[in-house]
Design a protein around this motif. Structure first.
Motif, short mmCIF file in Angstrom:
data_model
loop_
_atom_site.label_atom_id
_atom_site.label_comp_id
_atom_site.label_asym_id
_atom_site.label_seq_id
_atom_site.Cartn_x
_atom_site.Cartn_y
_atom_site.Cartn_z
N GLN A 8 0.83 -1.19 0.00
CA GLN A 8 0.00 0.00 0.00
C GLN A 8 0.88 1.26 0.00
O GLN A 8 1.92 1.29 0.65
CB GLN A 8 -0.85 -0.06 1.26
CG GLN A 8 -1.87 1.03 1.38
CD GLN A 8 -2.41 1.08 2.79
OE1 GLN A 8 -2.16 0.19 3.60
NE2 GLN A 8 -3.13 2.14 3.09
N ASN A 9 0.43 2.25 -0.70
CA ASN A 9 1.16 3.52 -0.67
C ASN A 9 0.74 4.32 0.56
O ASN A 9 -0.44 4.41 0.88
CB ASN A 9 0.84 4.31 -1.93
CG ASN A 9 2.03 4.32 -2.85
OD1 ASN A 9 2.97 3.55 -2.66
ND2 ASN A 9 2.00 5.20 -3.84
N CYS A 10 1.73 4.84 1.27
CA CYS A 10 1.41 5.58 2.49
C CYS A 10 1.87 7.02 2.35
O CYS A 10 2.82 7.32 1.63
CB CYS A 10 2.14 4.98 3.68
SG CYS A 10 1.90 3.23 3.84
N CYS A 15 5.78 14.61 7.47
CA CYS A 15 6.66 15.22 6.46
C CYS A 15 6.01 15.21 5.07
O CYS A 15 6.62 15.69 4.12
CB CYS A 15 8.01 14.52 6.44
SG CYS A 15 7.91 12.82 5.88
N LEU A 16 4.81 14.61 4.96
CA LEU A 16 4.02 14.57 3.73
C LEU A 16 4.69 13.80 2.59
O LEU A 16 4.33 13.95 1.43
CB LEU A 16 3.68 15.99 3.26
CG LEU A 16 2.88 16.81 4.28
CD1 LEU A 16 2.65 18.22 3.77
CD2 LEU A 16 1.56 16.14 4.62
N GLU A 17 5.68 12.99 2.94
CA GLU A 17 6.32 12.16 1.91
C GLU A 17 5.44 10.95 1.62
O GLU A 17 4.71 10.50 2.50
CB GLU A 17 7.67 11.68 2.42
CG GLU A 17 8.83 12.04 1.52
CD GLU A 17 10.13 11.64 2.18
OE1 GLU A 17 10.31 10.43 2.32
OE2 GLU A 17 10.90 12.54 2.55
N VAL A 36 2.69 7.10 9.46
CA VAL A 36 3.74 8.06 9.78
C VAL A 36 5.08 7.33 9.76
O VAL A 36 5.14 6.13 10.05
CB VAL A 36 3.44 8.74 11.15
CG1 VAL A 36 3.30 7.74 12.25
CG2 VAL A 36 4.48 9.77 11.51
N HIS A 37 6.15 8.01 9.37
CA HIS A 37 7.48 7.42 9.42
C HIS A 37 7.87 7.17 10.87
O HIS A 37 7.56 7.99 11.73
CB HIS A 37 8.53 8.36 8.83
CG HIS A 37 8.51 8.45 7.35
ND1 HIS A 37 8.26 9.62 6.69
CD2 HIS A 37 8.72 7.51 6.40
CE1 HIS A 37 8.32 9.42 5.39
NE2 HIS A 37 8.59 8.14 5.19
N LYS A 38 8.59 6.08 11.11
CA LYS A 38 9.08 5.83 12.47
C LYS A 38 9.91 7.01 12.97
O LYS A 38 9.75 7.47 14.10
CB LYS A 38 9.98 4.58 12.48
CG LYS A 38 9.24 3.30 12.78
CD LYS A 38 10.22 2.16 12.92
CE LYS A 38 9.47 0.85 13.15
NZ LYS A 38 10.37 -0.30 13.15
N LEU A 39 10.80 7.47 12.10
CA LEU A 39 11.70 8.55 12.54
C LEU A 39 10.94 9.86 12.77
O LEU A 39 11.24 10.60 13.70
CB LEU A 39 12.83 8.74 11.54
CG LEU A 39 13.88 7.63 11.54
CD1 LEU A 39 14.93 7.86 10.47
CD2 LEU A 39 14.54 7.51 12.91
#
Ligand SMILES: [Zn+2]
Ligand SMILES: [Zn+2]
Length: 435
Positions: A8-10, A15-17, A36-39
């Motif tokens: 799936q695309n997230c 950061c809206l990436e 959300v990114h872990k970082l």
């Protein structure tokens, strides 16, 4: 239409990436359709905690918790392999059992409100600085539904399969040894220790040698004596010392504990004196083998250990693990303890390894023995030692134990290297998010 949830695309709402879901992402566990990114999550958690600390944990002229302390705590909490460098206490072990596990914690918000009493703030500061185990705000809350984004602290691990395997083996050894120790401690510990001692001696020495060392007509009788307390008492004192002391002597070789180390030398002295009685074909074979072992141990502690400690010290000083901050007091740190910093060897590791050591060593020795006979046959070498096949096999048992110990040391050095690489990765990515 079937949609694979893993491809799936997230979109990271911080950061809206946008990218495909993988291990660097977390999904909101609160039920909202957010990723959300872990970082990015960690960065967010860090800033929440930082503002909490600057509001609550600062007195007029001093900051109870510095940013470095906070970073260290976050490193500790997200480090997926943190049990490699720390001792897991008995209470922690009991808490990890499925049937004693404490109930899930209360929502964070209420506890944070209660914590704003100054006294408790000191205790939070203490927990962060002294033993980094928890953050003032443990989980960030979802902007939509206000419940925690994740239920468990997220963790980072390197991709190395062998490090993971080592970690799980170490956890397995810890759990097995602690459980067995707890179970055996309810039984007669002395009896079991005696059994372990005889069992180990049998792996190393053939029956005819053991009879001389233990000064008995047959070692089977010792099994019977070992069953009862009266029987144990009736065994001659030196024999009893040799049997009970054997596992301890092996522990003295494995662990850097000074008392056990001293005991090792005392034990080998008594054993060597007893071994002098064994004189098959007047070769003094056993005494010579034991002396060779003693020389090897001495050389190891005088020549090899300082070099190995230097290696560990080097690893620690160039990579500076978060749990071992380098400061001036470091000069007082005893250099022989460096090997224990990255991969901690606890009592359960020592116990487990030393109990199995003779069995594994004898197995390796057997393989070496087969290999040497195979070489002799294959290349037509004619080497006929003056000792009996039994004695020969015994020497190979000793060699096997030596090889096992050497391999174990190499493994530890290699895993320490892998682990420092992982730590560097972890610390750098956390350092990066918190700029
Ligand atoms: Zn992001
Ligand atoms: Zn939510």
């Amino acid at each position: 239409m079937f949609k694979n949830p893993f491809s799936q695309n997230c979109t990271c709402w911080i950061c809206l990436e946008e990218s495909v879901f993988d291990s660097t992402w977390i999904r909101h566990e609160c039920g909202c359709n957010l990723q959300v990114h872990k970082l990015c999550y960690l960065h967010w958690l860090y800033s929440i905690n930082k503002s909490y600390i600057s509001k609550n944990l600062v007195t007029d002229n001093l900051n109870l918790v510095t940013e470095d302390d906070l970073k260290r705590t976050i490193c500790h909490l997200v480090d997926g392999h943190r049990n490699l460098h720390r001792e897991v206490s008995l209470s922690e072990f009991l808490n990890s059992l499925p049937f004693v596990r404490p109930k899930k914690k209360e929502p964070v918000i209420s506890s944070v409100n209660i914590m704003s009493i100054l006294g408790i703030n000191y205790s939070i500061a203490f927990r962060i600085v002294r033993s980094p185990t928890s953050l003032p705000v443990e989980f960030a809350e979802c902007p939509q539904c206000k419940s925690p984004v994740v239920n468990q602290q997220i963790t980072f691990r390197s991709q190395s399969f062998f490090l993971e395997l080592f970690y799980w083996t170490k956890s397995f050894i810890r759990n097995t040894t602690i459980t067995l120790t707890l179970v055996l401690s309810t039984l007669n510990v002395g009896k079991w220790w005696f059994k372990i001692g005889i069992w180990q001696l049998r792996y190393l020495f053939p029956e005819n040698v053991l009879r001389v060392i233990l000064d008995t007509s047959t070692t089977k009788a010792l099994n019977v004596y070992g069953e009862t307390m009266n029987g144990l008492v009736s065994i001659p004192q030196v024999t009893r010392f040799l049997i009970f002391g054997f596992p301890l002597c092996l522990m003295g070789i494995r662990s850097p504990n000074l008392t056990l180390n001293g005991f090792k030398w005392l034990y080998s002295l008594v054993l060597t004196v007893r071994a002098g009685n064994y004189n098959s074909n007047s070769t003094k074979l056993l005494s010579r083998t034991l002396s060779a072992c003693n020389i090897c141990m001495l050389l190891h502690s005088v020549v090899a250990t300082p070099f190995i400690s230097k290696y560990y010290e080097h690893l620690i000083k160039i990579k500076t693990p978060y749990f071992f901050p380098i400061d001036r007091s470091l000069n007082a740190f005893p250099s022989h303890r460096y090997g224990d910093v990255i991969i901690k060897t606890s009592w359960y590791d020592t116990l487990f390894e030393t109990i199995l050591w003779p069995a594994v060593g004898s197995m390796v020795g057997g393989k070496l023995f087969d290999f040497v006979t195979w070489i002799q046959k294959e290349f037509g070498l004619n080497w006929s030692p003056s000792c009996s096949p039994n004695d020969c096999r015994m020497i190979f048992n000793f060699v096997g134990c030596g090889v096992t110990a050497f391999a174990r040391q190499l493994l530890n050095m290699w895993v320490s290297y892998m682990r420092t690489k992982e730590l560097k990765q972890l610390q750098e990515s956390i350092e990066e998010t918190m700029k």
